[in-house]
Design an enzyme around this catalytic site. Structure first.
Site, PDB file in Angstrom:
ATOM      1  CG  ASP A  31      69.957 -44.966  -9.199  1.00 59.40           C
ATOM      2  OD1 ASP A  31      69.898 -45.212 -10.421  1.00 59.40           O
ATOM      3  OD2 ASP A  31      69.885 -45.846  -8.322  1.00 59.40           O
ATOM      4  CG  ASP A  60      65.961 -43.880 -10.074  1.00 61.68           C
ATOM      5  OD1 ASP A  60      65.077 -44.691  -9.753  1.00 61.68           O
ATOM      6  OD2 ASP A  60      66.940 -44.184 -10.791  1.00 61.68           O
ATOM      7  CE  LYS A  73      64.056 -45.901 -12.696  1.00 59.78           C
ATOM      8  NZ  LYS A  73      64.942 -46.847 -12.003  1.00 59.78           N
ATOM      9  CD  GLU A  92      67.735 -49.892  -9.388  1.00 59.72           C
ATOM     10  OE1 GLU A  92      68.381 -50.826  -8.861  1.00 59.72           O
ATOM     11  OE2 GLU A  92      68.268 -49.008 -10.076  1.00 59.72           O
ATOM     12  CD  GLU A 141      69.233 -51.081 -16.559  1.00 62.66           C
ATOM     13  OE1 GLU A 141      68.514 -50.449 -15.748  1.00 62.66           O
ATOM     14  OE2 GLU A 141      70.455 -50.858 -16.716  1.00 62.66           O
TER      15      GLU A 141
HETATM   16  O1  KIV Z   1      68.934 -44.496 -13.092  1.00 58.92           O
HETATM   17  C1  KIV Z   1      68.643 -44.611 -14.290  1.00 58.92           C
HETATM   18  O2  KIV Z   1      69.078 -43.848 -15.149  1.00 58.92           O
HETATM   19  C2  KIV Z   1      67.737 -45.692 -14.660  1.00 58.92           C
HETATM   20  C3  KIV Z   1      67.553 -45.968 -16.112  1.00 58.92           C
HETATM   21  C4  KIV Z   1      68.726 -46.699 -16.649  1.00 58.92           C
HETATM   22  C5  KIV Z   1      66.284 -46.676 -16.372  1.00 58.92           C
HETATM   23  O3  KIV Z   1      67.218 -46.344 -13.811  1.00 58.92           O
END
Ligand code: KIV
Length: 307
Positions: free
Chosen positions: A56, A95, A125, A127, A194
Site C-alpha cells: 500500500d 497488501d 499482508k 498490519e 519495519e
Molecule cells: O506497503 C509496503 O510497501 C510495505 C513494505 C514497506 C513492507 O508494507
C-alpha cells in the site's frame, strides 16, 4: 518496442510457502521487493526476487497521496492485476489497505478473498498486532495465507507518533515481540519487521519459527524488503535511513525526457530512422489528387450539413 525481458531461468521454480520455510531453515536470504504495475513486476521477475509485495506504499510512491491511509481496495486491485500480468515465479503478496480489515472478521475475509480472486495474488499482508491478530486468524481459516507486519506500521503511523523507529524501550520491544508471537500462533507464514532496532529484531527473531522479513530492522531477519521506487532512486526527497539507493532512475528519466524535449524544439527529432516510407507512385497519385483546383478552392463551410 523491443522486449528485453528474458524468461525466468529454467531452474527457477515458483516460490511456495514451504520453499520460504526451507530457505529460512537453510539460512538462504529471502529477497522481497514491492511492485505496483506490469513493468515493475517484470523487473522483479527478471531480477529474481522471491516475493513481490503489491504494497500500500503505492499510495505514496505511485498515486501521490501523502500517506498510505487514503488508498482504496479498488485502487489496490487495479495495481495488483497489472503486477500479476508481469510475474511468473515470485510469491505475490497483496497488501490489505487501511479500512479493508480492521472493523471485523467478515469484512477482513471478504476483502482478502477479493484481493486474491481479482488480482491473482497468492497471499495477503495486513498490519499490526492487537485486533489484526484476530483478522489474520479468520483470513487464514478461510484458506488464505497471511503475512504479518509489526514495528512501524504506516497505516497507524499517527497513533505510533509518526514515522518513527519502534521497539526502542524494553516495554515497547516486549509488546512488539508479543504481537509477532501472536501472529505466528494464529498461523501467519511470515512476518515483516519495519523500523526496529537491529539488536531488538535479532533478539526477537530467535524466538520465532516463521521467516521474518526486515525493512530497517537489521541483518538478522530471514529476508529483506525494500520499496521498488526507493531502491531504484525513483523516489525524490527525503527517504528513511534504512533505504539504500541502488540506482538513480529519477534523474535518468528526467534527463531522457529533457533530451527529447530539446530535440523536438530544435527539430532534431524525428530523424530519418524514425519515419515511415511510402512508394513514390502512391505519393504522386496523392499529390495529383491534392493539386486539383476543385479541392483547393473548397472551403470547410461548403459542406452540406448532415440531414
Ligand atoms: O506497503 C509496503 O510497501 C510495505 C513494505 C514497506 C513492507 O508494507
Amino acid at each position: 518496442m523491443t522486449s528485453h525481458t528474458a524468461p525466468p531461468p529454467a531452474d527457477r521454480r515458483a516460490i511456495t510457502l514451504p520453499r520460504l520455510a526451507e530457505m529460512k531453515e537453510a539460512g538462504e536470504p529471502i529477497v522481497m521487493v514491492t511492485a505496483y504495475d506490469y513493468p515493475s513486476a517484470k523487473v522483479a521477475e527478471e531480477a529474481g526476487a522471491d516475493i513481490v509485495l503489491v504494497g500500500d506504499t503505492a499510495a505514496m510512491v505511485v498515486l501521490g497521496y501523502p500517506g498510505t491511509e487514503p488508498v482504496s481496495m479498488d485502487e489496490m486491485i487495479v495495481l495488483g492485476k497489472a503486477v500479476r500480468r508481469g510475474l511468473t515465479t515470485p510469491l505475490m503478496v497483496g497488501d490489505m489497505p487501511m479500512g479493508s480489515y480492521e472493523a471485523g472478521n467478515e469484512l477482513a475475509v471478504a476483502n482478502a478473498q477479493r484481493l486474491v480472486k481479482e488480482t491473482g495474488c497468492q497471499v495477503v499482508k495486513l498490519e499490526a498486532g492487537g485486533t489484526s491478530v484476530e483478522r489474520a486468524r479468520a483470513i487464514i481459516r478461510s484458506g488464505i495465507p497471511v503475512m504479518g507486519h509489526v514495528g512501524l506500521t504506516p497505516q497507524t503511523a499517527t497513533a505510533l507518533g509518526g514515522y518513527k523507529t519502534q521497539g526502542k524501550t524494553a516495554q515497547a520491544a516486549i509488546k512488539l515481540c508479543e504481537d509477532a508471537l501472536a501472529l505466528q500462533s494464529v498461523g501467519c507464514f511470515a512476518i515483516v519487521f519495519e523500523a526496529v532496532p537491529a539488536a531488538v529484531t535479532e533478539a526477537i527473531v530467535e524466538k520465532l519459527e516463521v521467516p521474518t522479513i526486515g525493512i530497517g530492522a537489521g541483518p538478522s531477519t530471514a529476508g529483506q524488503v525494500l520499496v521498488y521506487h526507493d531502491l531504484l532512486g525513483i523516489t525524490t526527497g527525503r527517504t528513511a535511513k534504512f533505504v539504500k539507493r541502488y540506482a538513480e532512475i529519477h534523474e535518468a528519466m528526467v534527463d531522457g525526457v529533457r533530451a527529447y524535449a530539446e530535440e523536438v524544439r530544435s527539430r532534431h527529432f524525428p530523424e530519418p530512422d524514425h519515419v515511415y516510407g511510402v512508394e513514390p507512385a502512391e505519393l504522386d497519385e496523392l499529390r495529383r489528387y491534392l493539386d486539383q483546383e476543385s479541392l483547393t478552392s473548397q472551403k470547410a463551410w461548403d459542406w452540406e450539413p448532415l440531414p
